[in-house]
Design a protein around this motif. Structure first.
Motif, mmCIF file in Angstrom:
data_model
loop_
_atom_site.group_PDB
_atom_site.id
_atom_site.type_symbol
_atom_site.label_atom_id
_atom_site.label_comp_id
_atom_site.label_asym_id
_atom_site.label_seq_id
_atom_site.Cartn_x
_atom_site.Cartn_y
_atom_site.Cartn_z
ATOM 1 N N VAL A 194 -45.993 -5.454 -11.024
ATOM 2 C CA VAL A 194 -46.132 -5.804 -9.486
ATOM 3 C C VAL A 194 -45.921 -4.724 -8.908
ATOM 4 C CG1 VAL A 194 -45.431 -7.225 -7.563
ATOM 5 C CG2 VAL A 194 -45.915 -8.018 -9.716
ATOM 6 N N MET A 195 -44.801 -3.904 -9.227
ATOM 7 C CA MET A 195 -44.130 -2.721 -8.538
ATOM 8 C C MET A 195 -45.020 -1.544 -8.883
ATOM 9 S SD MET A 195 -40.440 -0.828 -9.513
ATOM 10 C CE MET A 195 -39.726 -2.473 -9.390
ATOM 11 N N PHE A 196 -45.573 -1.433 -10.104
ATOM 12 C CA PHE A 196 -46.205 -0.015 -10.347
ATOM 13 C C PHE A 196 -47.637 -0.263 -9.779
ATOM 14 C CE2 PHE A 196 -43.627 -0.075 -14.667
ATOM 15 C CZ PHE A 196 -42.511 0.294 -13.670
ATOM 16 N N ASP A 197 -48.241 -1.476 -9.359
ATOM 17 C CA ASP A 197 -49.559 -1.594 -8.937
ATOM 18 C C ASP A 197 -49.392 -1.557 -7.392
ATOM 19 O OD1 ASP A 197 -50.701 -1.540 -11.161
ATOM 20 O OD2 ASP A 197 -50.940 -3.853 -11.408
ATOM 21 N N SER A 198 -48.346 -1.431 -6.871
ATOM 22 C CA SER A 198 -48.093 -1.417 -5.345
ATOM 23 C C SER A 198 -48.465 0.004 -4.812
ATOM 24 C CB SER A 198 -47.032 -1.866 -4.800
ATOM 25 O OG SER A 198 -45.896 -1.069 -5.319
ATOM 26 N N ASP A 199 -48.640 0.270 -3.653
ATOM 27 C CA ASP A 199 -48.907 1.698 -3.045
ATOM 28 C C ASP A 199 -47.283 1.979 -2.846
ATOM 29 O OD1 ASP A 199 -51.508 1.515 -2.274
ATOM 30 O OD2 ASP A 199 -51.369 0.264 -0.730
ATOM 31 N N LEU A 200 -46.487 1.488 -2.349
ATOM 32 C CA LEU A 200 -45.113 2.098 -1.937
ATOM 33 C C LEU A 200 -43.840 1.171 -2.492
ATOM 34 C CD1 LEU A 200 -45.604 2.783 1.901
ATOM 35 C CD2 LEU A 200 -45.706 4.418 -0.257
ATOM 36 N N CYS A 201 -42.892 1.715 -3.245
ATOM 37 C CA CYS A 201 -41.649 1.097 -3.541
ATOM 38 C C CYS A 201 -40.390 1.415 -2.928
ATOM 39 C CB CYS A 201 -41.484 0.969 -5.006
ATOM 40 S SG CYS A 201 -42.645 0.163 -5.989
ATOM 41 N N CYS A 202 -39.777 0.539 -2.158
ATOM 42 C CA CYS A 202 -38.700 1.021 -1.257
ATOM 43 C C CYS A 202 -37.270 0.414 -1.734
ATOM 44 C CB CYS A 202 -38.920 0.658 -0.016
ATOM 45 S SG CYS A 202 -37.446 0.963 1.187
ATOM 46 N N ALA A 203 -36.265 1.615 -1.870
ATOM 47 C CA ALA A 203 -35.043 0.981 -2.235
ATOM 48 C C ALA A 203 -33.972 1.857 -1.252
ATOM 49 C CB ALA A 203 -34.463 1.577 -3.433
ATOM 50 N N ALA A 204 -33.235 0.792 -0.478
ATOM 51 C CA ALA A 204 -32.384 1.511 0.530
ATOM 52 C C ALA A 204 -30.986 0.848 0.447
ATOM 53 C CB ALA A 204 -32.686 0.763 1.848
ATOM 54 N N VAL A 205 -30.101 1.530 0.886
ATOM 55 C CA VAL A 205 -28.424 1.195 1.074
ATOM 56 C C VAL A 205 -27.835 1.423 2.151
ATOM 57 C CG1 VAL A 205 -27.954 3.522 -0.152
ATOM 58 C CG2 VAL A 205 -26.291 1.453 -0.386
ATOM 59 N N SER A 206 -26.936 0.588 2.653
ATOM 60 C CA SER A 206 -26.405 0.752 3.974
ATOM 61 C C SER A 206 -25.162 1.804 4.003
ATOM 62 C CB SER A 206 -25.979 -0.541 4.479
ATOM 63 O OG SER A 206 -24.894 -1.011 3.721
ATOM 64 N N ALA A 207 -24.917 2.200 4.881
ATOM 65 C CA ALA A 207 -23.499 2.958 5.049
ATOM 66 C C ALA A 207 -22.249 2.304 4.348
ATOM 67 C CB ALA A 207 -23.334 3.107 6.496
ATOM 68 N N ALA A 208 -22.257 1.087 4.510
ATOM 69 C CA ALA A 208 -21.254 0.192 3.606
ATOM 70 C C ALA A 208 -21.396 0.200 2.081
ATOM 71 C CB ALA A 208 -21.151 -1.162 4.117
ATOM 72 N N GLU A 241 -27.377 0.421 12.552
ATOM 73 C CA GLU A 241 -27.351 0.379 11.083
ATOM 74 C C GLU A 241 -27.774 1.469 10.772
ATOM 75 O OE1 GLU A 241 -28.934 -2.713 7.872
ATOM 76 O OE2 GLU A 241 -30.498 -2.130 9.256
ATOM 77 N N LYS A 242 -27.148 2.426 9.813
ATOM 78 C CA LYS A 242 -27.424 3.381 9.067
ATOM 79 C C LYS A 242 -27.653 3.367 7.767
ATOM 80 C CE LYS A 242 -24.674 6.749 12.118
ATOM 81 N NZ LYS A 242 -23.692 7.619 12.251
ATOM 82 N N LEU A 243 -28.929 3.920 7.237
ATOM 83 C CA LEU A 243 -29.422 3.801 5.926
ATOM 84 C C LEU A 243 -29.793 4.953 5.317
ATOM 85 C CD1 LEU A 243 -32.051 0.737 6.749
ATOM 86 C CD2 LEU A 243 -29.686 0.541 5.771
ATOM 87 N N SER A 244 -29.817 4.890 3.877
ATOM 88 C CA SER A 244 -30.082 5.912 3.086
ATOM 89 C C SER A 244 -31.322 5.453 2.432
ATOM 90 C CB SER A 244 -29.132 6.329 2.010
ATOM 91 O OG SER A 244 -27.819 6.948 2.748
ATOM 92 N N VAL A 245 -32.367 5.931 2.315
ATOM 93 C CA VAL A 245 -33.606 5.214 1.927
ATOM 94 C C VAL A 245 -34.345 6.248 0.512
ATOM 95 C CG1 VAL A 245 -35.588 4.260 2.462
ATOM 96 C CG2 VAL A 245 -33.841 4.144 3.940
ATOM 97 N N CYS A 246 -34.925 5.692 -0.232
ATOM 98 C CA CYS A 246 -35.643 6.467 -1.341
ATOM 99 C C CYS A 246 -37.158 5.528 -1.443
ATOM 100 C CB CYS A 246 -35.134 6.510 -2.558
ATOM 101 S SG CYS A 246 -36.110 7.233 -3.787
ATOM 102 N N VAL A 247 -38.052 6.317 -1.104
ATOM 103 C CA VAL A 247 -39.577 5.424 -1.176
ATOM 104 C C VAL A 247 -40.217 5.844 -2.189
ATOM 105 C CG1 VAL A 247 -41.766 4.595 -0.078
ATOM 106 C CG2 VAL A 247 -39.286 4.926 1.213
ATOM 107 N N GLY A 248 -40.497 5.312 -3.313
ATOM 108 C CA GLY A 248 -41.321 5.593 -4.368
ATOM 109 C C GLY A 248 -42.973 5.533 -3.854
ATOM 110 N N ILE A 249 -43.546 6.611 -4.049
ATOM 111 C CA ILE A 249 -45.104 6.649 -3.509
ATOM 112 C C ILE A 249 -45.860 6.416 -4.789
ATOM 113 C CG2 ILE A 249 -46.919 7.956 -2.529
ATOM 114 C CD1 ILE A 249 -44.735 9.734 -1.204
ATOM 115 N N MET A 250 -46.368 5.179 -5.216
ATOM 116 C CA MET A 250 -46.677 4.673 -6.395
ATOM 117 C C MET A 250 -48.391 5.122 -6.538
ATOM 118 S SD MET A 250 -43.907 3.968 -7.498
ATOM 119 C CE MET A 250 -44.280 3.292 -9.044
ATOM 120 N N SER A 251 -49.235 4.995 -5.570
ATOM 121 C CA SER A 251 -50.697 4.999 -5.424
ATOM 122 C C SER A 251 -51.128 6.488 -5.105
ATOM 123 C CB SER A 251 -51.359 3.814 -4.913
ATOM 124 O OG SER A 251 -51.194 4.294 -3.466
ATOM 125 N N GLU A 252 -52.413 6.790 -5.768
ATOM 126 C CA GLU A 252 -52.837 8.260 -5.312
ATOM 127 C C GLU A 252 -53.496 7.951 -3.951
ATOM 128 O OE1 GLU A 252 -54.048 11.940 -5.952
ATOM 129 O OE2 GLU A 252 -52.936 10.691 -7.244
#
Length: 240
Positions: free
Chosen positions: A149-163, A96-107
């Motif tokens: 919920v998102m903004f109070d987390s440490d990390l938020c992750c969005a990923a998309v497959s090669a398809a 599985e090949k993925l393109s990923v963006c992780v938001g670093i939300m917490s200090e």
């Protein structure tokens, strides 16, 4: 063109490609973009049968205080280049090949990255996976209807497959560590992650193109958050 210039241009291309894949097909940009303290972009390959092995490479940038010299653009640090490795247990079969963006939300999460140590993502971090509503599980749907919920987390992750499908991936077991070769090539062997992500190292001119792409995606995310369909969704839930 020097190799360092190629590294910066590759970083721009990676970031723009990930943002493109996350927003094509009518998907709205990840809602964490306007609020993230930092962003991690990477391509990764996961392969295995039952036990999955992950390997990839990418970079981290951090949001810097506003500077009048940047005009209308938000200030982002130069990229801190990283490698990604990991082992995952579960229903994994094939490649599985993925393109990923992780938001670093917490200090706290951002400070951990600036130590330069290997960072293992585990139970110490709260993680929200961002998916379109039709793909999202209960927790992800709650995060979209209740952004706190998102903004109070440490990390938020969005990923998309090669398809081109947005997917829910687990970051548990994923390890991020410094790409020594690219970092030394671009900034010299003595540059630290704290200096790079803290803005002590001047950004490369090539990175402005990525800053524009991030700003455009962030604005689109803000607009989408206030569309009537989004407001109606929240109203429906309040009546439940």
């Amino acid at each position: 063109m020097s190799t360092a210039e190629n590294d910066f241009k590759d970083a721009v291309e990676l970031g723009k490609t990930v943002l493109y894949h996350l927003t094509k097909g009518g998907h709205q940009p990840p809602e964490f973009l306007p609020r993230a303290r930092g962003l991690l972009f990477y391509h990764t390959t996961r392969a295995g049968l039952g036990i999955g092995i992950e390997h990839g490479r990418g970079f981290v940038i951090s949001r810097l205080p506003y500077s009048a010299a940047s005009g209308y653009l938000e200030d982002w640090s130069p990229p801190w280049f990283i490698k990604i490795d990991g082992v995952e247990w579960g229903a994994i079969a094939g490649i599985e090949k993925l393109s990923v963006c992780v938001g670093i939300m917490s200090e706290r999460a951002l400070k951990e990255l600036t130590t330069g140590r290997k960072i293992a993502i585990g139970s110490d971090y709260s993680i929200v996976s961002c998916l379109p509503m039709e793909y999202a599980g209960l927790h992800a749907k709650r995060a979209q209807k209740h952004p706190e919920v998102m903004f109070d987390s440490d990390l938020c992750c969005a990923a998309v497959s090669a398809a081109g499908m947005m997917v829910d991936i687990g970051l548990s077991g994923t390890v991020y560590h410094r790409d020594k070769e690219r970092t030394a090539r671009c900034y010299g062997p003595e540059a630290t992650s704290a200096e790079i992500l803290g803005g002590a190292v001047p950004p490369a001119p090539e990175m402005e193109e990525l800053a524009v792409a991030i700003q455009n995606a962030s604005r689109a995310a803000l607009v989408a958050a206030f569309e009537p369909s989004h407001a109606a969704s929240e109203s429906e839930e309040s009546m439940d």
